[in-house]
Design a protein around this motif. Sequence first.
Motif, PDB file in Angstrom:
ATOM      1  N   SER A 101       0.839  -1.191   0.000  1.00 14.49           N
ATOM      2  CA  SER A 101       0.000   0.000   0.000  1.00 14.49           C
ATOM      3  C   SER A 101       0.878   1.247   0.000  1.00 14.49           C
ATOM      4  CB  SER A 101      -0.912   0.033   1.230  1.00 14.49           C
ATOM      5  OG  SER A 101      -1.774  -1.092   1.243  1.00 14.49           O
ATOM      6  N   SER A 102       0.335   2.324  -0.518  1.00 19.40           N
ATOM      7  CA  SER A 102       1.033   3.608  -0.483  1.00 19.40           C
ATOM      8  C   SER A 102       0.173   4.590   0.297  1.00 19.40           C
ATOM      9  CB  SER A 102       1.278   4.123  -1.899  1.00 19.40           C
ATOM     10  OG  SER A 102       0.058   4.491  -2.510  1.00 19.40           O
ATOM     11  N   GLU A 103       0.752   5.722   0.625  1.00 18.97           N
ATOM     12  CA  GLU A 103       0.006   6.738   1.351  1.00 18.97           C
ATOM     13  C   GLU A 103      -1.001   7.420   0.433  1.00 18.97           C
ATOM     14  OE1 GLU A 103       2.734   9.477   3.009  1.00 18.97           O
ATOM     15  OE2 GLU A 103       3.757   8.002   4.284  1.00 18.97           O
ATOM     16  N   LEU A 104      -2.055   7.940   1.026  1.00 16.12           N
ATOM     17  CA  LEU A 104      -3.048   8.682   0.267  1.00 16.12           C
ATOM     18  C   LEU A 104      -2.418   9.979  -0.227  1.00 16.12           C
ATOM     19  CD1 LEU A 104      -6.123   8.116  -0.254  1.00 16.12           C
ATOM     20  CD2 LEU A 104      -6.586   9.804   1.540  1.00 16.12           C
ATOM     21  N   PRO A 105      -2.516  10.283  -1.518  1.00 16.36           N
ATOM     22  CA  PRO A 105      -1.922  11.534  -2.022  1.00 16.36           C
ATOM     23  C   PRO A 105      -2.630  12.753  -1.445  1.00 16.36           C
ATOM     24  CG  PRO A 105      -3.212  10.432  -3.724  1.00 16.36           C
ATOM     25  CD  PRO A 105      -3.128   9.474  -2.582  1.00 16.36           C
ATOM     26  N   GLU A 106      -1.935  13.877  -1.424  1.00 19.41           N
ATOM     27  CA  GLU A 106      -2.470  15.097  -0.830  1.00 19.41           C
ATOM     28  C   GLU A 106      -3.804  15.497  -1.443  1.00 19.41           C
ATOM     29  OE1 GLU A 106      -1.422  16.931   1.752  1.00 19.41           O
ATOM     30  OE2 GLU A 106       0.087  15.382   2.118  1.00 19.41           O
ATOM     31  N   TRP A 107      -3.939  15.372  -2.789  1.00 15.26           N
ATOM     32  CA  TRP A 107      -5.143  15.819  -3.464  1.00 15.26           C
ATOM     33  C   TRP A 107      -6.371  14.959  -3.127  1.00 15.26           C
ATOM     34  CZ3 TRP A 107      -6.728  11.679  -6.142  1.00 15.26           C
ATOM     35  CH2 TRP A 107      -5.769  10.807  -6.685  1.00 15.26           C
ATOM     36  N   ALA A 108      -6.166  13.820  -2.448  1.00 13.40           N
ATOM     37  CA  ALA A 108      -7.278  12.931  -2.107  1.00 13.40           C
ATOM     38  C   ALA A 108      -7.736  13.105  -0.643  1.00 13.40           C
ATOM     39  CB  ALA A 108      -6.897  11.473  -2.348  1.00 13.40           C
ATOM     40  N   LYS A 109      -7.043  13.951   0.102  1.00 13.86           N
ATOM     41  CA  LYS A 109      -7.387  14.123   1.519  1.00 13.86           C
ATOM     42  C   LYS A 109      -8.547  15.119   1.679  1.00 13.86           C
ATOM     43  CE  LYS A 109      -2.709  12.992   3.033  1.00 13.86           C
ATOM     44  NZ  LYS A 109      -1.483  13.449   3.717  1.00 13.86           N
ATOM     45  N   ASP A 110      -9.262  14.981   2.799  1.00 11.71           N
ATOM     46  CA  ASP A 110     -10.456  15.787   3.038  1.00 11.71           C
ATOM     47  C   ASP A 110     -10.159  17.279   3.135  1.00 11.71           C
ATOM     48  OD1 ASP A 110     -12.009  13.518   3.024  1.00 11.71           O
ATOM     49  OD2 ASP A 110     -11.981  13.247   5.194  1.00 11.71           O
ATOM     50  N   ASP A 111      -8.990  17.630   3.685  1.00  9.08           N
ATOM     51  CA  ASP A 111      -8.663  19.041   3.892  1.00  9.08           C
ATOM     52  C   ASP A 111      -7.917  19.669   2.717  1.00  9.08           C
ATOM     53  OD1 ASP A 111      -6.364  17.593   4.181  1.00  9.08           O
ATOM     54  OD2 ASP A 111      -5.702  18.566   6.027  1.00  9.08           O
ATOM     55  N   TRP A 112      -7.833  18.950   1.598  1.00 14.61           N
ATOM     56  CA  TRP A 112      -7.096  19.457   0.442  1.00 14.61           C
ATOM     57  C   TRP A 112      -7.844  20.616  -0.210  1.00 14.61           C
ATOM     58  CZ3 TRP A 112      -8.351  19.352  -4.907  1.00 14.61           C
ATOM     59  CH2 TRP A 112      -7.301  19.697  -5.769  1.00 14.61           C
ATOM     60  N   VAL A 113      -7.103  21.652  -0.547  1.00 12.63           N
ATOM     61  CA  VAL A 113      -7.654  22.801  -1.250  1.00 12.63           C
ATOM     62  C   VAL A 113      -6.877  22.992  -2.548  1.00 12.63           C
ATOM     63  CG1 VAL A 113      -8.143  25.273  -1.180  1.00 12.63           C
ATOM     64  CG2 VAL A 113      -8.363  23.896   0.909  1.00 12.63           C
ATOM     65  N   GLU A 114      -7.569  23.032  -3.649  1.00 13.65           N
ATOM     66  CA  GLU A 114      -6.884  23.166  -4.938  1.00 13.65           C
ATOM     67  C   GLU A 114      -6.234  24.523  -5.068  1.00 13.65           C
ATOM     68  OE1 GLU A 114      -7.673  22.350  -9.696  1.00 13.65           O
ATOM     69  OE2 GLU A 114      -9.335  22.327  -8.255  1.00 13.65           O
ATOM     70  N   GLY A 115      -4.920  24.517  -5.419  1.00 10.55           N
ATOM     71  CA  GLY A 115      -4.170  25.743  -5.532  1.00 10.55           C
ATOM     72  C   GLY A 115      -4.337  26.443  -6.858  1.00 10.55           C
TER      73      GLY A 115
END
Length: 480
Positions: free
Chosen positions: A466-480
Amino acid sequence: MSAKRKDPDEQDRKCRGRRRKKQRGDDAEERYVPPPTKRRLGVSFGEEHFREAESYVENGLRKVRPYYFDFETYCKGRWVGKSLLEVFSSEFRSEPLEYYKLAAQAGRLKLNKELVTDLNTVLKDNDFLRNTVHRHEPPVTAQPLRIIAESDEIVAVDKPPSLPVHPCGRFRHNTVIFILGKEHNLKDLHTIHRLDRMTSGVLMFAKTLEVSKKMDELVRGRLVEKQYVCRVTGEFPEEMITCEEPILVVSYKIGVCRVDPKGKPCKTVFERLSYNGKTSVVKCFPYTGRTHQIRVHLQYLGHPIVNDPVYNTEAWGTNRGKRGEINKTNEELLQSLIEEHTAKQSLDILDITEEDLPIAMKKKESEGCEQCPVSSEPVSSESDQLGTKTDKDIEASVNVTCDVLTEGPTQDTDGNVSSGVPEESRHDLIDPLCGECKIVRSDPSPKDLVMYLHALRYKGEDFDFSSELPEWAKDDWVEG
């Protein structure tokens, strides 16, 4: 005793035979062709390959300094009896014929290890052709290639986006295989499965052929559980969605697929993880392994991946391929995709090279104009388009040198001929014969090389990577 009368039919057969021999080049000046040597099968690279080029990181991108590379091939059956000039004009259209005249005079072309002096030389069976070119690789994201697990049998890595698995197209050193061999001393690996170049996540390799065959049987037998995560446009349904639409490959060369009744059967299950009011994070469970399966099924469902550079573009129409409503033939679709990426200077996304483009498109890009984002910058005042050079210009161009380029081929004490490029100067130089050296290209933004599709987990009976969840898939992610 009367002389034996000649059979006219036999004479005709002999004449036809002589004509065929002449067409094949058998009556041309005798030229020795050495027997073919056995070449090692499979993907395997050593230190001599790793020394070809240097990699470095700049502005969030992993780059490769331009380097010289030898394209090598045995004469193909359809080339026998044809001249080098004919083969270059019909099979290698990425450069004009004048380029190959320049390359021959500069010592860049070899036939059976001998310098080519006459492009009218007729090719024979087992001829071995070598063409030394100045190679430019596209940049990739500088995210590190992380090793998840390693045993005596398997290596599992977390692949960054934009990085091809193995050498293809314009990519060689910027590939997973090369980086593992050069920077992690992991060589002679066998591919178990593949990820699209723009897809990140879990990627497995076998260390032996036996393990590779065993793992391949598990994958083909659907005994490996695969989980992916992606971010798609719009509000994805809350309930589990199963898509079993058949997928047809539109172009193997470019790598484009679409839902079509004539396609191969496949199945993907989708589960929504979150929705932020604009986009949704979705977990994907592909039960089959068709090319671009997850991306095509999401497009069909009307929720393409947010930044999918192929399946979420205007080339698919106003609905972007939802429910398979494209209203274009395969040829029209490919033409639209190529035109769209040509305008964006992003043909590498389609994994195609200049020679794959229609002639009109190549001309438009090479000329450079106010409307075209690609501009040409000559190496010297004499560097016009190669296609417009006269024989005098060609002769003069061969003698054009830069600080680190010699004027022609050299020969060592053992009689081996080099291409005229010193070993200590084969990196980071401007080559007067290289068209790519004359083009100024702006670097892509690192975020433009990231697609929101990630292989999260591969699980079998006796392994679980398994790998870590990428930043863009996390609940607190905000598109830059």
